[in-house]
Design a protein around this motif. Structure first.
Motif, mmCIF file in Angstrom:
data_model
loop_
_atom_site.group_PDB
_atom_site.id
_atom_site.type_symbol
_atom_site.label_atom_id
_atom_site.label_comp_id
_atom_site.label_asym_id
_atom_site.label_seq_id
_atom_site.Cartn_x
_atom_site.Cartn_y
_atom_site.Cartn_z
ATOM 1 N N LYS A 100 8.082 -5.733 -32.384
ATOM 2 C CA LYS A 100 6.715 -5.220 -32.163
ATOM 3 C C LYS A 100 5.921 -5.300 -33.462
ATOM 4 O O LYS A 100 4.751 -5.666 -33.475
ATOM 5 C CB LYS A 100 6.766 -3.777 -31.659
ATOM 6 C CG LYS A 100 7.307 -3.646 -30.236
ATOM 7 C CD LYS A 100 7.325 -2.193 -29.795
ATOM 8 C CE LYS A 100 7.852 -2.058 -28.358
ATOM 9 N NZ LYS A 100 7.865 -0.664 -27.896
ATOM 10 N N SER A 101 6.580 -4.954 -34.576
ATOM 11 C CA SER A 101 5.909 -5.012 -35.869
ATOM 12 C C SER A 101 5.536 -6.448 -36.230
ATOM 13 O O SER A 101 4.449 -6.726 -36.740
ATOM 14 C CB SER A 101 6.821 -4.411 -36.944
ATOM 15 O OG SER A 101 6.236 -4.491 -38.217
ATOM 16 N N SER A 102 6.470 -7.379 -35.950
ATOM 17 C CA SER A 102 6.206 -8.792 -36.218
ATOM 18 C C SER A 102 5.011 -9.300 -35.416
ATOM 19 O O SER A 102 4.153 -10.018 -35.940
ATOM 20 C CB SER A 102 7.450 -9.626 -35.887
ATOM 21 O OG SER A 102 7.191 -11.005 -36.036
ATOM 22 N N ALA A 103 4.957 -8.881 -34.169
ATOM 23 C CA ALA A 103 3.833 -9.282 -33.317
ATOM 24 C C ALA A 103 2.526 -8.723 -33.857
ATOM 25 O O ALA A 103 1.443 -9.301 -33.639
ATOM 26 C CB ALA A 103 4.061 -8.803 -31.888
ATOM 27 N N GLY A 104 2.629 -7.625 -34.575
ATOM 28 C CA GLY A 104 1.438 -7.024 -35.174
ATOM 29 C C GLY A 104 1.130 -7.593 -36.538
ATOM 30 O O GLY A 104 0.250 -7.069 -37.238
ATOM 31 N N GLY A 105 1.855 -8.610 -36.975
ATOM 32 C CA GLY A 105 1.534 -9.305 -38.212
ATOM 33 C C GLY A 105 2.340 -8.894 -39.420
ATOM 34 O O GLY A 105 2.015 -9.304 -40.540
ATOM 35 N N ASN A 106 3.429 -8.107 -39.252
ATOM 36 C CA ASN A 106 4.223 -7.680 -40.406
ATOM 37 C C ASN A 106 5.285 -8.743 -40.707
ATOM 38 O O ASN A 106 6.235 -8.926 -39.950
ATOM 39 C CB ASN A 106 4.886 -6.329 -40.121
ATOM 40 C CG ASN A 106 5.536 -5.731 -41.359
ATOM 41 O OD1 ASN A 106 6.374 -6.361 -41.986
ATOM 42 N ND2 ASN A 106 5.123 -4.522 -41.715
ATOM 43 N N MET A 107 5.116 -9.446 -41.848
ATOM 44 C CA MET A 107 6.034 -10.554 -42.144
ATOM 45 C C MET A 107 7.436 -10.071 -42.510
ATOM 46 O O MET A 107 8.415 -10.790 -42.328
ATOM 47 C CB MET A 107 5.473 -11.418 -43.280
ATOM 48 C CG MET A 107 5.423 -10.759 -44.635
ATOM 49 S SD MET A 107 4.931 -11.947 -45.910
ATOM 50 C CE MET A 107 4.851 -10.882 -47.346
ATOM 51 N N TYR A 108 7.527 -8.833 -43.022
ATOM 52 C CA TYR A 108 8.848 -8.329 -43.410
ATOM 53 C C TYR A 108 9.731 -8.064 -42.192
ATOM 54 O O TYR A 108 10.952 -8.049 -42.301
ATOM 55 C CB TYR A 108 8.715 -7.040 -44.221
ATOM 56 C CG TYR A 108 7.876 -7.190 -45.464
ATOM 57 C CD1 TYR A 108 8.187 -8.155 -46.414
ATOM 58 C CD2 TYR A 108 6.779 -6.370 -45.691
ATOM 59 C CE1 TYR A 108 7.423 -8.307 -47.560
ATOM 60 C CE2 TYR A 108 6.007 -6.508 -46.831
ATOM 61 C CZ TYR A 108 6.328 -7.477 -47.763
ATOM 62 O OH TYR A 108 5.566 -7.625 -48.900
ATOM 63 N N ALA A 109 9.108 -7.837 -41.052
ATOM 64 C CA ALA A 109 9.863 -7.510 -39.848
ATOM 65 C C ALA A 109 10.807 -8.643 -39.477
ATOM 66 O O ALA A 109 11.976 -8.425 -39.140
ATOM 67 C CB ALA A 109 8.918 -7.192 -38.700
ATOM 68 N N ASP A 110 10.316 -9.887 -39.542
ATOM 69 C CA ASP A 110 11.161 -11.025 -39.198
ATOM 70 C C ASP A 110 12.348 -11.138 -40.152
ATOM 71 O O ASP A 110 13.452 -11.541 -39.769
ATOM 72 C CB ASP A 110 10.356 -12.331 -39.213
ATOM 73 C CG ASP A 110 9.618 -12.585 -37.908
ATOM 74 O OD1 ASP A 110 10.154 -12.177 -36.861
ATOM 75 O OD2 ASP A 110 8.522 -13.162 -37.952
ATOM 76 N N PHE A 111 12.127 -10.779 -41.415
ATOM 77 C CA PHE A 111 13.222 -10.851 -42.374
ATOM 78 C C PHE A 111 14.332 -9.874 -42.004
ATOM 79 O O PHE A 111 15.521 -10.232 -41.999
ATOM 80 C CB PHE A 111 12.717 -10.561 -43.787
ATOM 81 C CG PHE A 111 13.814 -10.571 -44.814
ATOM 82 C CD1 PHE A 111 14.361 -11.764 -45.241
ATOM 83 C CD2 PHE A 111 14.317 -9.384 -45.319
ATOM 84 C CE1 PHE A 111 15.389 -11.788 -46.170
ATOM 85 C CE2 PHE A 111 15.347 -9.395 -46.243
ATOM 86 C CZ PHE A 111 15.882 -10.605 -46.675
ATOM 87 N N ILE A 112 13.980 -8.628 -41.671
ATOM 88 C CA ILE A 112 14.997 -7.631 -41.304
ATOM 89 C C ILE A 112 15.663 -8.013 -39.988
ATOM 90 O O ILE A 112 16.869 -7.830 -39.816
ATOM 91 C CB ILE A 112 14.385 -6.218 -41.236
ATOM 92 C CG1 ILE A 112 13.770 -5.833 -42.591
ATOM 93 C CG2 ILE A 112 15.448 -5.189 -40.844
ATOM 94 C CD1 ILE A 112 14.764 -5.814 -43.739
ATOM 95 N N ILE A 113 14.867 -8.586 -39.044
ATOM 96 C CA ILE A 113 15.466 -9.058 -37.787
ATOM 97 C C ILE A 113 16.542 -10.100 -38.090
ATOM 98 O O ILE A 113 17.635 -10.093 -37.506
ATOM 99 C CB ILE A 113 14.396 -9.644 -36.851
ATOM 100 C CG1 ILE A 113 13.461 -8.547 -36.341
ATOM 101 C CG2 ILE A 113 15.056 -10.350 -35.657
ATOM 102 C CD1 ILE A 113 12.252 -9.073 -35.574
ATOM 103 N N SER A 114 16.256 -10.986 -39.035
ATOM 104 C CA SER A 114 17.230 -12.024 -39.385
ATOM 105 C C SER A 114 18.520 -11.402 -39.905
ATOM 106 O O SER A 114 19.617 -11.897 -39.641
ATOM 107 C CB SER A 114 16.642 -12.977 -40.430
ATOM 108 O OG SER A 114 16.632 -12.387 -41.720
ATOM 109 N N ARG A 115 18.409 -10.288 -40.642
ATOM 110 C CA ARG A 115 19.604 -9.625 -41.165
ATOM 111 C C ARG A 115 20.415 -8.999 -40.038
ATOM 112 O O ARG A 115 21.645 -9.001 -40.063
ATOM 113 C CB ARG A 115 19.233 -8.540 -42.196
ATOM 114 C CG ARG A 115 18.389 -8.991 -43.379
ATOM 115 C CD ARG A 115 18.855 -10.305 -43.984
ATOM 116 N NE ARG A 115 20.252 -10.261 -44.404
ATOM 117 C CZ ARG A 115 21.035 -11.335 -44.495
ATOM 118 N NH1 ARG A 115 20.576 -12.524 -44.187
ATOM 119 N NH2 ARG A 115 22.277 -11.215 -44.889
ATOM 120 N N CYS A 116 19.724 -8.461 -39.030
ATOM 121 C CA CYS A 116 20.427 -7.892 -37.873
ATOM 122 C C CYS A 116 21.255 -8.966 -37.180
ATOM 123 O O CYS A 116 22.428 -8.751 -36.833
ATOM 124 C CB CYS A 116 19.436 -7.281 -36.891
ATOM 125 S SG CYS A 116 18.580 -5.807 -37.489
#
Length: 595
Positions: free
Chosen positions: A54-70
């Motif tokens: 949801k954060s990524s969809a809202g434009g937060n680039m760090y969200a994708d990075f943490i998703i990648s770690r998951c």
């Protein structure tokens, strides 16, 4: 909401409402809390990914990075998935690099993570470069990671003083992981003087932010009474809080407290609950403990199949105790089909990890050729391995190898030395064996008094062979004054445990009326019990009774049968009696046809 990516003094509750209303930063921070298991919520990668997307969809680039770690790690509600990890990183990496090169401290931390040894672009020089950039801005995560790098010598020369320096800076800024690590430095005296009070202080700081690791460590300190008064109840409370946040080791230890009734009321069902929670997430110690509950019917219905299943789950992860226990399942056919070869295989895997119990079991396999080709030298090798770790039964068996010269050169002195070790540790079979060595003068001067001393000690522990030998000593006045009544007493004690030697001895007492009223019928019963177990002396005596009609109806043919059985085992008196009967009358030999 103001954005702050330093991750200090986090409380997930502060972000819940804004995250629900679509605030991308709040959604990121809430996802980060679930990813780290911090801020009052437990590890939950599925919930983390949900909020981070949801954060990524809202434009937060760090969200994708943490998703990648998951997706890199997997677990806690999602499967590891390299494709999804790479997809997220490909999408965000150019943006992160741009931001990092333009001074964004958290982007620099993320780039350092990409360049770490388990990142997608492993390059220790670049990793340290980006960490130094972020640390120069005082970013606590960068300071923490620099501390780890100096502690482990990852990309830099190991320097525990620098590790402490960076860890302290991050801890003082409020970063929970640094607070936990700094506490561990003080607890174990790593780079600082050991100071348990300071360890407790920093663990409590991290625990105040909901760090399951710090809560776990506080539980250990209260359980052991280190830095705080020993308090199993408080230990259980900290384990409970940590377990509820998803920390698997806390689940295991909390289960153990419930199983033992330490700090909490004993409750096997609750022990099983916590073991299962961790076992289903792949924790091998929990899987082993759960298997043992099924094995013993603690908190669950006894179930050998379930026990073997969970032992296997842990064993296949390389957990040595589970490997040994799974070997026992195959050895005994418990929950699985009896398979000596698989038993030896699992014993071997655990033995190679230096687990003394498995080394002893593997030695037995080689000693008796059970599941492997018999190899006495290999048996000695593994007995010695286990013995060197203090495994008492292995010490005893190694002594027997030296005594008998099996797999090793015969050496009564070495055998006696090993038996003495095991005897001092209280192994009753070794105490008895010490008596035999002094009785027969094996590697030591014959000493009847010492022999009696060891036999008496082992006999008092209920060891049947020692009771029989002590009875013999009283009967014959060996190392002690003759006493036929006490001889009968000890032979009876051994006989009641099924010792065939004692059956025979007790039979002779009844037959001759020594130490007990003469009772030939009772003697016949005991002779027959021993004879049915192939005891040659008893077979000979039964032959005597039938030949003379002593306590039984005279029957020469039956006498011959018992003499023959005894003679086949090398009893010379029985053979002599057969020769006498054969020469006196061929008609006594019913299996011979007359011409």
């Amino acid at each position: 909401m103001n954005t702050d990516y330093t991750f200090t003094n986090i409380n997930a509750a502060n972000y819940t409402e804004d995250a629900s209303q679509g605030d991308a930063y709040a959604q990121f921070m809430l996802g980060y809390c679930y990813y780290e298991g911090i801020g009052g919520v437990g590890f939950d990668f599925a919930a983390a990914v949900q909020w981070l997307k949801k954060s990524s969809a809202g434009g937060n680039m760090y969200a994708d990075f943490i998703i990648s770690r998951c997706y890199a790690y997997g677990g806690y509600g999602i499967e590891a998935d390299d494709d999804k990890m790479n997809e997220c990183l490909e999408r965000v990496l150019p943006h992160l690099k741009f931001a990092a090169n333009n001074g964004d401290a958290y982007a620099q931390v993320c780039m350092a993570r990409c360049y770490s040894v388990d990142g997608i672009l492993p390059d220790s020089i670049q990793e340290i470069h980006y960490l130094n950039l972020a640390a120069a801005q005082g970013h606590p995560v960068a300071l923490f990671n620099l501390g780890l790098s100096y502690e482990e010598g990852d990309g830099v020369e190991p320097d525990i003083i620098k590790a402490v320096y960076y860890m302290r800076r991050a801890a003082e800024l409020g970063y929970h992981a640094a607070q936990n690590n700094l506490a561990s430095y003080y607890r174990h005296g790593i780079g600082v003087e050991e100071d348990l009070a300071k360890a407790v202080y920093w663990y409590e700081k991290a625990a105040g932010q909901g760090s399951c690791f710090a809560l776990y460590n506080l539980a250990l300190l209260h359980e052991e009474g280190k830095g705080v008064p020993q308090d199993p109840g408080k230990a259980a409370m900290y384990y409970q809080r940590s377990a509820q946040l998803g920390y698997l080791s806390s689940m295991v230890n909390l289960g153990a407290l419930y199983e033992e009734g330490t700090g909490v009321d004993q409750d096997y069902a609750k022990a099983v609950y916590w073991y299962r929670q961790a076992a289903e997430q792949g924790e091998p110690l929990a899987q082993t403990n759960l298997a043992m509950c099924y094995d013993g019917g603690k908190g669950v219905e006894q179930d050998n199949i379930q026990a073997a299943f969970w032992y296997r789950q842990a064993a296949e992860q390389g957990y040595y105790k589970a490997q040994a226990l799974l070997g026992e399942c195959y050895d005994n056919g418990k929950g699985v089909e009896h398979n000596p070869e698989l038993a030896a295989t699992w014993f071997s895997r655990a033995a190679e990890q230096d687990y003394a119990v498995a080394q002893y079991c593997l030695a037995l396999c080689y000693d008796y050729g059970d599941g492997v080709e018999q190899d006495h030298e290999q048996a000695v090798f593994w007995y010695r391995k286990a013995a060197n770790q203090g495994h008492i039964d292995a010490i005893h068996n190694l002594a027997l190898c030296y005594q008998e010269g099996v797999g090793v050169k015969q050496d009564y002195g070495k055998a006696l030395e090993l038996l003495s070790q095991a005897a001092e540790a209280g192994l009753v079979s070794s105490i008895y064996a010490m008596g035999v060595f002094y009785m027969d003068g094996l590697g030591v001067k014959k000493d009847p008094v010492k022999a009696v001393m060891y036999f008496r000690e082992a006999a008092s522990e209920g060891f049947a062979l020692a009771q029989h030998n002590l009875g013999w000593c009283y009967e014959n006045g060996f190392g002690i004054e003759k006493n036929q009544e006490l001889a009968v007493k000890y032979e009876r004690m051994a006989a009641e445990q099924g010792d065939v030697n004692a059956w025979y001895s007790l039979a002779t007492f009844y037959h001759d009326g020594k130490g007990v009223s003469k009772d030939v019928q009772q003697a016949i019963k005991l002779f027959r019990k021993a004879a049915d177990k192939n005891y040659a002396l008893a077979q000979f005596m039964l032959g005597e009774c039938y030949l003379r009609g002593n306590g039984v109806e005279k029957n020469t043919a039956t006498a011959i049968k018992w003499y023959r059985l005894a003679a086949e085992q090398g009893n010379e008196k029985a053979q002599q009696r057969l020769n006498e009967l054969k020469s006196s009358s061929h008609s006594l030999w019913p299996w011979k046809k007359k011409k």
